[in-house]
Enzyme design. Sequence first.
Site, mmCIF file in Angstrom:
data_model
loop_
_atom_site.group_PDB
_atom_site.id
_atom_site.type_symbol
_atom_site.label_atom_id
_atom_site.label_comp_id
_atom_site.label_asym_id
_atom_site.label_seq_id
_atom_site.Cartn_x
_atom_site.Cartn_y
_atom_site.Cartn_z
ATOM 1 N N THR A 11 39.948 53.798 34.399
ATOM 2 C CA THR A 11 39.936 54.168 32.975
ATOM 3 C C THR A 11 40.400 53.018 32.088
ATOM 4 O OG1 THR A 11 42.180 55.094 33.109
ATOM 5 C CG2 THR A 11 40.338 56.603 33.486
ATOM 6 N N GLY A 12 41.090 52.036 32.643
ATOM 7 C CA GLY A 12 41.540 50.887 31.866
ATOM 8 C C GLY A 12 40.403 49.942 31.526
ATOM 9 N N TYR A 16 46.657 66.375 39.925
ATOM 10 C CA TYR A 16 47.457 65.675 38.913
ATOM 11 C C TYR A 16 48.811 66.358 38.726
ATOM 12 C CZ TYR A 16 48.558 63.356 34.468
ATOM 13 O OH TYR A 16 49.167 62.621 33.460
ATOM 14 N N LYS A 74 52.044 64.619 40.235
ATOM 15 C CA LYS A 74 53.144 64.105 39.416
ATOM 16 C C LYS A 74 54.474 64.747 39.808
ATOM 17 C CE LYS A 74 51.188 61.174 36.482
ATOM 18 N NZ LYS A 74 51.622 59.765 36.306
ATOM 19 N N ILE A 88 51.390 46.508 46.423
ATOM 20 C CA ILE A 88 51.598 45.536 45.347
ATOM 21 C C ILE A 88 51.450 44.151 45.975
ATOM 22 C CG2 ILE A 88 53.143 44.712 43.540
ATOM 23 C CD1 ILE A 88 52.297 47.650 43.233
ATOM 24 N N ASP A 125 45.542 46.877 37.375
ATOM 25 C CA ASP A 125 44.698 48.005 36.963
ATOM 26 C C ASP A 125 43.458 48.042 37.837
ATOM 27 O OD1 ASP A 125 43.014 49.852 35.266
ATOM 28 O OD2 ASP A 125 44.723 49.587 33.921
#
Length: 340
Positions: A52-53, A163, A167, A78, A48
């Site tokens: 927002t997390g 957004y 998406k 990653i 994260d």
Amino acid sequence: MVRESLAGDDRPCPVHGRNVLITGGAGFLGSHLADVLHARGAHVFCLDNFLTGQASNLAGLHAQERLTLLRHDIIDGIPDTLPPFAEIYNLACAASPVHYQADPVSTALVNSVGVLNVVRRAERDGARLFHASTSEVYGDPEIHPQPEHYRGNVNPAGPRSCYDEGKRFAETLLTDFARTRGVTLRIARIFNTYGPRMRPDDGRVVSNFIVQALCGTPLTVYGDGKQTRSFCYVDDLICGLTALMASPTEEGPVNLGNPAECSMEELAALILELTGSRSPVVRLPLPADDPQRRRPDISKAERLLGWRPATSLHDGLISTVAYFDRILRDNPLDALRAAE
């Protein structure tokens, strides 16, 4: 609800003792998913960037084994230091217009570069990949309710396009990658979800109304208040996500949401009733490209997964109001800022 074979029975759980990655794992949905996967015996890895997390969302797991939380942005890849994964859930992306419009370029990149990094890792590990798409791919829909075969009505150059179109592009990239590279892929188009662990400053209508009602400030209704949404309680949604990931059948994106439709006027009245608030309701101009109606056709999820939401809006809001009441009492200054 979800079939017993997927909700948890005496048979071995497919993630027990295995490594599972959740991108956006400290967020609203990610942290609830982490709870479920951890309870099923997985070693849960959460990435994260904390846009927002919040680490506090995982407080119940911090003192236990089998949780690894890393501050990291999937735009940067990653980390190679992480072990191979059996499953990857890609939930990384701010979902509230307030947050995803704050840095629209980063939002677009999370849904392109970030998604490419995730699917490449899934290919490398031979991991099953779940991607959290959104009902926003339907834009301001011209048919109602929205089935998965509907192609949408989206403005590609509007304030929400980072957004919405992000998406949509992510779905294209993932399905093409899966088709040509053999990655096992599941995509959920998630409709409005609410519940505990939403942020007070989330900016979406449920959190806005509850915070405003609890703080005694006016509830802000945009437009005439007749526009509708369909609200799914978070516990129901997480059951749908895990059921879809476990499904042996791939039939493209699947709508997950509650088909019970509610207008903004009705939602405001219900929240005022549940909070006992005397806050007035004020009208503000409708934001650009804000959809007028939104309700999922979930017949595909019912057929494939045996899934249907079980929590009524009334009952889900009782739990959500109680959560906000508790956190706002602990942080009154944050409450007032969020209610403005």
